[in-house]
Motif scaffolding. Structure first.
Motif: not given
Length: 171
Positions: A106-107, A113-127, A144-146, A156-164
């Motif tokens: 996540a960015d 804590e929220y970003n850790l959970a969001l990273g896990e949800r994203r990985a689970k969506s792919v799974a 998840s690395f959050g 910045n927005e460009e970096a955040w996009q790469e991190n999500r």
């Protein structure tokens, strides 16, 4: 009488030579041309099929070179542009017998804590999508690395996009 026997022998010899001649009747020459055309058409069809198969192999190889799926802000749904990519990875996992680790990220916006959970949800969506393509649960690990392992450390927005993202890593 002698003359008619000689004439008869000469005629027989001429007919025998004509029968043994290597020139084919016109019908046989037409059949050979038709056979040649059919063989050429078959060879061209086979060449087209091989070219199409090679193009498909190259397309799949290009898809498998990409091992990152990006997400929108605060979202864990897979964009339609990544469905074909994930299908290719799923088929590769099945055919190779390899297992995969799906690393969710996540960015930096939001709590750790929220970003850790969001990273896990994203990985689970792919799974989940990979499972729909037939990959077994035992072949998939979700981590998840959050916000802790950014691909781009800028703020910045460009970096955040790469991190999500979710990274697909083979074992």
């Amino acid at each position: 009488m002698k003359r008619s026997v000689q004439l008869l022998l000469a005629l027989t010899a001429a007919l025998t030579l004509a029968a043994c001649s290597t020139t084919k009747p016109e019908e046989e020459q037409v059949d050979t041309s038709a056979q040649d055309a059919a063989a050429q058409a078959e060879a061209e069809a086979l060449a087209r099929q091989r070219a199409a198969e090679e193009a498909e192999r190259q397309r799949i190889a290009a898809l498998l070179e990409n091992n990152v799926v990006y997400f929108d802000f605060d979202d864990d749904s897979i964009r339609s542009e990544y469905v074909e990519l994930l299908e290719a990875h799923a088929k590769y996992i099945q055919s190779s017998g390899k297992s995969v680790v799906l690393e969710g990220h996540a960015d930096e916006r939001g709590t750790p804590e929220y970003n850790l959970a969001l990273g896990e949800r994203r990985a689970k969506s792919v799974a989940q999508l990979m499972r729909t393509y037939g990959v077994s649960d035992s072949s998939i690990e979700v981590i998840s690395f959050g916000e802790e392992a950014p691909a781009n450390p800028a703020h910045n927005e460009e970096a955040w996009q790469e991190n999500r993202r979710v990274e697909i890593k083979y074992q």
